[in-house]
Design a protein around this motif. Structure first.
Motif, PDB file in Angstrom:
ATOM      1  N   ASP A 273       0.907  -0.884  -0.770  1.00 41.11           N
ATOM      2  CA  ASP A 273      -0.056   0.078  -0.333  1.00 41.11           C
ATOM      3  C   ASP A 273       0.959   0.918   0.441  1.00 41.11           C
ATOM      4  OD1 ASP A 273      -2.356   1.562  -0.099  1.00 41.11           O
ATOM      5  OD2 ASP A 273      -2.422   1.407   2.019  1.00 41.11           O
ATOM      6  N   LEU A 274       1.412   1.928  -1.455  1.00 40.27           N
ATOM      7  CA  LEU A 274       2.204   2.753  -1.263  1.00 40.27           C
ATOM      8  C   LEU A 274       1.088   3.687  -1.010  1.00 40.27           C
ATOM      9  CD1 LEU A 274       4.036   2.037  -4.769  1.00 40.27           C
ATOM     10  CD2 LEU A 274       4.309   0.850  -2.539  1.00 40.27           C
ATOM     11  N   PRO A 275       2.747   4.997  -0.343  1.00 39.75           N
ATOM     12  CA  PRO A 275       1.909   6.255   0.092  1.00 39.75           C
ATOM     13  C   PRO A 275       1.567   7.310  -1.171  1.00 39.75           C
ATOM     14  CG  PRO A 275       3.930   6.341   0.970  1.00 39.75           C
ATOM     15  CD  PRO A 275       3.626   5.065  -0.161  1.00 39.75           C
ATOM     16  N   ARG A 276       0.343   7.986  -1.204  1.00 37.39           N
ATOM     17  CA  ARG A 276      -0.032   9.008  -2.259  1.00 37.39           C
ATOM     18  C   ARG A 276       0.494  10.079  -2.356  1.00 37.39           C
ATOM     19  NH1 ARG A 276      -4.251   5.660  -0.652  1.00 37.39           N
ATOM     20  NH2 ARG A 276      -4.861   4.017  -1.516  1.00 37.39           N
ATOM     21  N   ARG A 277       0.992  10.911  -3.346  1.00 40.32           N
ATOM     22  CA  ARG A 277       1.569  12.330  -3.379  1.00 40.32           C
ATOM     23  C   ARG A 277      -0.199  13.091  -3.696  1.00 40.32           C
ATOM     24  NH1 ARG A 277       2.441  15.602  -7.528  1.00 40.32           N
ATOM     25  NH2 ARG A 277       2.153  14.114  -8.874  1.00 40.32           N
ATOM     26  N   VAL A 278      -0.850  12.247  -5.070  1.00 44.48           N
ATOM     27  CA  VAL A 278      -2.254  13.189  -4.585  1.00 44.48           C
ATOM     28  C   VAL A 278      -3.253  11.774  -4.871  1.00 44.48           C
ATOM     29  CG1 VAL A 278      -1.040  15.062  -6.295  1.00 44.48           C
ATOM     30  CG2 VAL A 278      -1.582  12.896  -7.352  1.00 44.48           C
ATOM     31  N   TYR A 279      -4.315  11.781  -4.702  1.00 44.51           N
ATOM     32  CA  TYR A 279      -5.387  11.084  -5.069  1.00 44.51           C
ATOM     33  C   TYR A 279      -5.800  10.443  -6.253  1.00 44.51           C
ATOM     34  CZ  TYR A 279      -9.005   7.559  -3.344  1.00 44.51           C
ATOM     35  OH  TYR A 279      -9.907   6.177  -2.729  1.00 44.51           O
ATOM     36  N   ASN A 280      -5.933   9.463  -7.426  1.00 51.01           N
ATOM     37  CA  ASN A 280      -6.772   9.792  -8.807  1.00 51.01           C
ATOM     38  C   ASN A 280      -6.499   8.742  -8.717  1.00 51.01           C
ATOM     39  OD1 ASN A 280      -4.426   7.928  -9.757  1.00 51.01           O
ATOM     40  ND2 ASN A 280      -3.368   9.933  -9.593  1.00 51.01           N
ATOM     41  N   GLU A 281      -7.473   8.424 -10.243  1.00 54.23           N
ATOM     42  CA  GLU A 281      -7.834   7.284 -10.407  1.00 54.23           C
ATOM     43  C   GLU A 281      -7.153   6.358 -10.315  1.00 54.23           C
ATOM     44  OE1 GLU A 281      -8.227   9.094 -14.556  1.00 54.23           O
ATOM     45  OE2 GLU A 281      -7.597   9.536 -12.940  1.00 54.23           O
ATOM     46  N   PHE A 282      -5.944   6.420 -11.211  1.00 54.88           N
ATOM     47  CA  PHE A 282      -5.233   5.023 -10.380  1.00 54.88           C
ATOM     48  C   PHE A 282      -4.892   4.274  -9.160  1.00 54.88           C
ATOM     49  CE2 PHE A 282      -4.119   8.052 -14.372  1.00 54.88           C
ATOM     50  CZ  PHE A 282      -4.630   6.623 -15.186  1.00 54.88           C
ATOM     51  N   ASN A 283      -4.398   5.651  -8.338  1.00 53.49           N
ATOM     52  CA  ASN A 283      -4.086   4.823  -6.936  1.00 53.49           C
ATOM     53  C   ASN A 283      -5.503   4.488  -5.835  1.00 53.49           C
ATOM     54  OD1 ASN A 283      -4.399   7.497  -5.899  1.00 53.49           O
ATOM     55  ND2 ASN A 283      -2.536   8.064  -6.097  1.00 53.49           N
ATOM     56  N   GLY A 284      -6.580   5.141  -6.657  1.00 52.78           N
ATOM     57  CA  GLY A 284      -7.838   5.419  -5.155  1.00 52.78           C
ATOM     58  C   GLY A 284      -7.981   3.256  -4.905  1.00 52.78           C
TER      59      GLY A 284
END
Length: 199
Positions: A133-144
């Motif tokens: 579960d990698l930390p996100r810089r921004v939340y988007n349709e790829f990493n949500g």
């Protein structure tokens, strides 16, 4: 030149159908059974004669979803197999699940408020697999890892039955009512192993 493509998405149809007061009154007159975290009617709710116009409308929308949005052959015929009404009082919720023995599922919100809870979609896989579960810089349709709808009265959602979803807790003093349904398909299909099957 770079070209980023979003492939193999999950088609979710969001539309609206006004809730006639006569339909709402009929729904509220039904017997609801407690199942631990909410209440529900008996199955096959859309088979009542009082619900015929609603059944016809939803079936037409399922056909538009299959033939138009998903590009499925018109030789495949959707057939309603189950339908019921959920009632969630304050504090009630719906656990994460998907629907078995069907191809297309959906929910029609009959009575809700902004505080009645959200409809949550859960993807099967995380962006780089289910182990990390990698930390996100921004939340988007790829990493949500989920997407939330805040339903309004009359909202109708149609989606593949395999899609995992849940409903958050009803934080309102007003009851949340929603009609859920499942469709199987009839016709000549090809199984996952490449075998032709007639349903």
């Amino acid at each position: 030149m770079d070209n980023l493509r979003l492939l193999f998405g999950t088609p979710i149809l969001q539309t609206s159908a006004a809730v006639h007061p006569r339909i709402l009154e009929f729904v509220k007159s039904q017997k609801f059974t407690n199942h631990g975290n909410g209440y529900m009617t008996a199955e096959n709710f859309l088979e009542y004669s009082e619900m015929q116009s609603v059944k016809n409308y939803i079936t037409q929308k399922v056909k538009e979803y299959l033939y138009g949005d998903c590009g499925i052959s018109r030789e495949i015929i959707p057939e309603l197999v189950t339908s019921w009404v959920n009632l969630h009082k304050k504090g009630d919720w719906g656990q994460q699940h998907s629907h078995y023995n069907s191809v297309v599922s959906g929910v029609w919100y009959l009575e809700t408020t902004p505080e009645s809870g959200e409809f949550i979609i859960h993807p099967d896989n995380k962006l780089f697999g289910n182990l990390l579960d990698l930390p996100r810089r921004v939340y988007n349709e790829f990493n949500g890892d989920q997407y939330a709808f805040t339903p309004q009265n009359g909202d109708l959602l149609i989606f593949p039955s395999t899609m995992k979803h849940s409903v958050t807790s009803n934080n309102s003093d007003k009851e949340r009512l929603s009609l859920a349904f499942n469709y199987m398909v009839r016709g000549n299909v090809i199984s996952g192993k490449g075998t032709k099957v007639k349903l």
